[in-house]
Each structure stands twice: as structure tokens, then as C-alpha cells.
Scaffold this active site. Structure first.
Site, PDB file in Angstrom:
ATOM      1  N   ASP A  27       1.213  15.089 -38.768  1.00 42.51           N
ATOM      2  CA  ASP A  27       1.827  16.397 -38.532  1.00 42.51           C
ATOM      3  C   ASP A  27       2.812  16.703 -39.652  1.00 42.51           C
ATOM      4  O   ASP A  27       3.681  15.877 -39.959  1.00 42.51           O
ATOM      5  CB  ASP A  27       2.592  16.410 -37.209  1.00 42.51           C
ATOM      6  CG  ASP A  27       1.684  16.319 -35.997  1.00 42.51           C
ATOM      7  OD1 ASP A  27       0.472  16.557 -36.143  1.00 42.51           O
ATOM      8  OD2 ASP A  27       2.194  16.007 -34.904  1.00 42.51           O
ATOM      9  N   LYS A  84      -3.019  23.731 -35.129  1.00 37.15           N
ATOM     10  CA  LYS A  84      -3.051  23.828 -33.672  1.00 37.15           C
ATOM     11  C   LYS A  84      -3.164  25.284 -33.225  1.00 37.15           C
ATOM     12  O   LYS A  84      -2.629  26.187 -33.864  1.00 37.15           O
ATOM     13  CB  LYS A  84      -1.783  23.215 -33.067  1.00 37.15           C
ATOM     14  CG  LYS A  84      -1.653  21.713 -33.252  1.00 37.15           C
ATOM     15  CD  LYS A  84      -0.387  21.203 -32.567  1.00 37.15           C
ATOM     16  CE  LYS A  84      -0.201  19.705 -32.808  1.00 37.15           C
ATOM     17  NZ  LYS A  84      -1.212  18.911 -32.093  1.00 37.15           N
ATOM     18  N   GLY A 156       6.418  13.693 -29.957  1.00 34.03           N
ATOM     19  CA  GLY A 156       7.802  13.978 -30.314  1.00 34.03           C
ATOM     20  C   GLY A 156       8.833  13.065 -29.699  1.00 34.03           C
ATOM     21  O   GLY A 156      10.034  13.286 -29.863  1.00 34.03           O
ATOM     22  N   ARG A 168      -5.759   3.350 -21.884  1.00 36.63           N
ATOM     23  CA  ARG A 168      -6.245   2.370 -20.906  1.00 36.63           C
ATOM     24  C   ARG A 168      -6.960   3.056 -19.736  1.00 36.63           C
ATOM     25  O   ARG A 168      -7.945   2.520 -19.204  1.00 36.63           O
ATOM     26  CB  ARG A 168      -5.092   1.505 -20.407  1.00 36.63           C
ATOM     27  CG  ARG A 168      -4.563   0.529 -21.462  1.00 36.63           C
ATOM     28  CD  ARG A 168      -3.670  -0.529 -20.830  1.00 36.63           C
ATOM     29  NE  ARG A 168      -3.144  -1.468 -21.802  1.00 36.63           N
ATOM     30  CZ  ARG A 168      -3.792  -2.540 -22.259  1.00 36.63           C
ATOM     31  NH1 ARG A 168      -5.030  -2.786 -21.829  1.00 36.63           N
ATOM     32  NH2 ARG A 168      -3.225  -3.352 -23.127  1.00 36.63           N
ATOM     33  N   GLY A 217       3.711   9.865 -29.577  1.00 38.44           N
ATOM     34  CA  GLY A 217       4.712   8.808 -29.504  1.00 38.44           C
ATOM     35  C   GLY A 217       4.515   7.653 -30.459  1.00 38.44           C
ATOM     36  O   GLY A 217       5.278   6.683 -30.429  1.00 38.44           O
ATOM     37  N   GLY A 238       3.329  12.085 -36.431  1.00 34.02           N
ATOM     38  CA  GLY A 238       4.118  13.111 -37.114  1.00 34.02           C
ATOM     39  C   GLY A 238       5.592  12.825 -37.086  1.00 34.02           C
ATOM     40  O   GLY A 238       6.190  12.386 -38.068  1.00 34.02           O
ATOM     41  N   SER A 239       6.204  13.048 -35.920  1.00 36.15           N
ATOM     42  CA  SER A 239       7.651  12.860 -35.791  1.00 36.15           C
ATOM     43  C   SER A 239       8.062  11.440 -36.151  1.00 36.15           C
ATOM     44  O   SER A 239       9.137  11.206 -36.711  1.00 36.15           O
ATOM     45  CB  SER A 239       8.086  13.179 -34.361  1.00 36.15           C
ATOM     46  OG  SER A 239       7.641  14.452 -33.965  1.00 36.15           O
TER      47      SER A 239
END
Length: 297
Positions: A27, A84, A156, A168, A217, A238-239
Site C-alpha cells: 500500500d 481500491k 492498519g 486458518r 496487520g 502497507g502500514s
């Protein structure tokens, strides 16, 4: 019933996504970040107005990126360009297809445009990626024309717990599907609210019938490698890069980790001296929960 094994348009879009396997898509929101991603070895960039960690802290409407920003960034890099669109907003998708982006993400990270309908992705030549939390959701998005699936995770946050949960869940549901007697498969398809042709294809392949990336994440090389060891085909991040102490080094290390996810020696080497990772958020409240599978689709 659509034949997913013998359709030129579907095969073309799925084939393009197959070439992304083993890669990292990052990102980015400006030229500088896009150049960091390209230099690190990313296979593509997802262009946004704001990266997910910033979107989590805003209360306004999150829309698709300004096409001018895509043009500006695309001129400066040679890797794939993704963008997006809001869930259900087929006109945003039409605009970005006209711009000839390489892939579209119908994303829960943006503000939802249609509470009841996703985009009919079969109407587009551009391949789409969509998020999922479970097998039924993944197969419904594929039935609508998604050429790639990703976990929804908690974008994020720098917290991988939801992404792992979704990985999972899908894996376990596929294992369960493959363990069923043939006479039980149709009832399972009803429970998942998924098309029987895709259920049978998944059972035959013992995996999703499209490329499957992890997202949400992922903040360290170890996070990325864990997702790959759990069977993912690649990762979105990204973040986790651009809120770390050393974005260039973190980006390169995550790419190396994805390429060498089963080699602990290399994973150790690429994890050394990265500096502080993004602060992250342990309170996984899911800002975008109202766009989750349980509520909408």
C-alpha cells in the site's frame, strides 16, 4: 452455471494473478513510497489516498483514489499498479478500468457504497481481488468474478491476529470439505451459501481455485513468513512498512521473507537491525466490522 475451468475471460484474469504468486504488494500513497516499494522488490503497489492506519483514525467517507494520483505514481515506477474501490461501487471500478490499472480491490477498508450488492466483476476485463473471512465468503466473491482472494485481517493495526484467524478458518473449512462423503457436499454448500460448482472445484483442488494472499496487520518479516507457511500465495502490506523506523529496510526484508519463508537462517538475517516496527494496535475492534461477511454478504 458458469464453467470456471473453461472460460477465456476467467482464465486470462486468473492466469495474470498466477504470475503474482510468491510476491508482495505494498500500500502506498505517494511517489516516494511507491519508489521504496519498487526498490524493495515488490511486485506491485496498491495506491490509496491514505494508508489503512490513517484511515482507521478518520471518520469521513473513504473513497477511491484520485485518478490523477495514480497517473503521477505510475509514471515513476515500472511495477504493477492496483487501486481500491468501494464495495458495490461499479462506477469507481469503471473509471479505474478506463485508466487501465492492473488490478482492482473491492475493499472493505473504504466506505461501503452498496450495503447489499458487490460489484459484478464478470463485466470487467480488469481482474479483481476481494477480501474474505471464511470459505463461503471467498467462494461467493469468486462466483461474482473475483480473480484473487485475500484475508480481510485488521488493516492498519500491525496486529496479525485476525489475518491468521481468517487463514486458518479457510484452511480448516477446506480440510473439512475434503473429508466429507460425496453425499454430504451439497448440504455443506448450502450452509456456506456457496455455488456448488465452486465447492466441487475447491474439493478437487484441495485449495481455493484462485490465488490467495494474506492481508491485514502484517508488520514484520516474521509475520509475512508465518502467513506463507500457512499456505498463502503472497502478502499485501502497507502500514507495517511506512510506520516503521526504517521503511526501505523493512520493505526489503518483508520481500525477502516471503521469498524465503521456509528458511529460518535467511529469516533471521532479514530480521536483524530493522529498528522499531510500527507501534500497532492490540485493541482489535474492527472499524470495518459493519462491512463484514456476517452483516452483509
Amino acid at each position: 452455471m458458469r464453467d470456471y475451468a473453461d472460460n477465456d475471460s476467467i482464465l486470462l484474469k486468473h492466469g495474470w494473478c498466477e504470475m503474482l504468486k510468491g510476491g508482495v504488494i505494498m500500500d502506498v500513497k505517494n511517489v516516494e513510497q511507491a519508489k521504496i516499494a519498487e526498490k524493495a522488490g515488490a511486485i506491485g503497489v496498491m495506491i490509496l489516498e491514505n494508508i489503512p492506519s490513517e484511515l482507521r483514525n478518520t471518520d469521513g467517507v473513504a473513497r477511491s483514489v484520485d485518478p490523477l494520483k495514480i497517473e503521477e505514481i505510475r509514471k515513476c515506477i515500472s511495477i504493477n499498479v492496483l487501486a481500491k474501490v468501494r464495495i458495490g461501487h461499479f462506477v469507481e471500478a469503471q473509471i479505474l478500468e478506463e485508466l487501465k490499472v492492473d488490478m482492482l480491490d473491492e475493499s472493505e477498508v473504504l466506505t461501503m457504497a452498496d450495503e447489499y450488492n458487490h460489484i459484478n466483476k464478470h463485466k470487467f476485463k480488469t481482474p479483481f481481488v476481494c477480501g474474505c473471512t471464511n470459505l463461503g465468503e471467498a467462494l461467493r466473491r469468486i462466483s461474482e468474478g473475483a480473480s484473487m482472494i485475500r484475508t480481510k485481517g485488521e488493516a492498519g493495526t500491525g496486529n496479525i491476529i485476525e489475518a491468521i484467524k481468517h487463514i486458518r478458518t479457510v484452511n480448516n473449512e477446506i480440510k473439512y470439505l475434503c473429508s466429507l462423503d460425496e453425499s454430504e457436499v451439497y448440504n455443506f454448500a448450502k450452509k456456506l451459501r456457496a455455488p456448488i460448482d465452486l465447492i466441487l472445484l475447491t474439493r478437487k483442488l484441495k485449495r481455493l481455485p484462485v490465488v490467495n494472499f494474506a492481508a491485514g496487520g502484517i508488520a514484520t518479516p516474521a509475520d509475512a513468513a508465518m502467513c506463507m507457511q500457512l499456505g498463502m500465495d503472497g502478502v499485501f502490506v502497507g502500514s507495517g512498512i511506512f510506520e516503521s523506523e526504517n521503511p526501505q529496510k523493512m520493505a526489503s526484508s518483508i520481500v525477502m521473507a516471503v521469498s524465503n519463508f521456509n528458511n529460518p537462517k535467511i529469516l533471521l538475517n532479514v530480521s536483524l537491525g530493522l529498528g522499531k516496527a510500527m507501534h500497532g494496535n492490540t485493541k482489535v475492534s474492527n472499524k470495518w466490522k459493519n462491512k463484514s461477511e456476517e452483516d452483509n454478504s
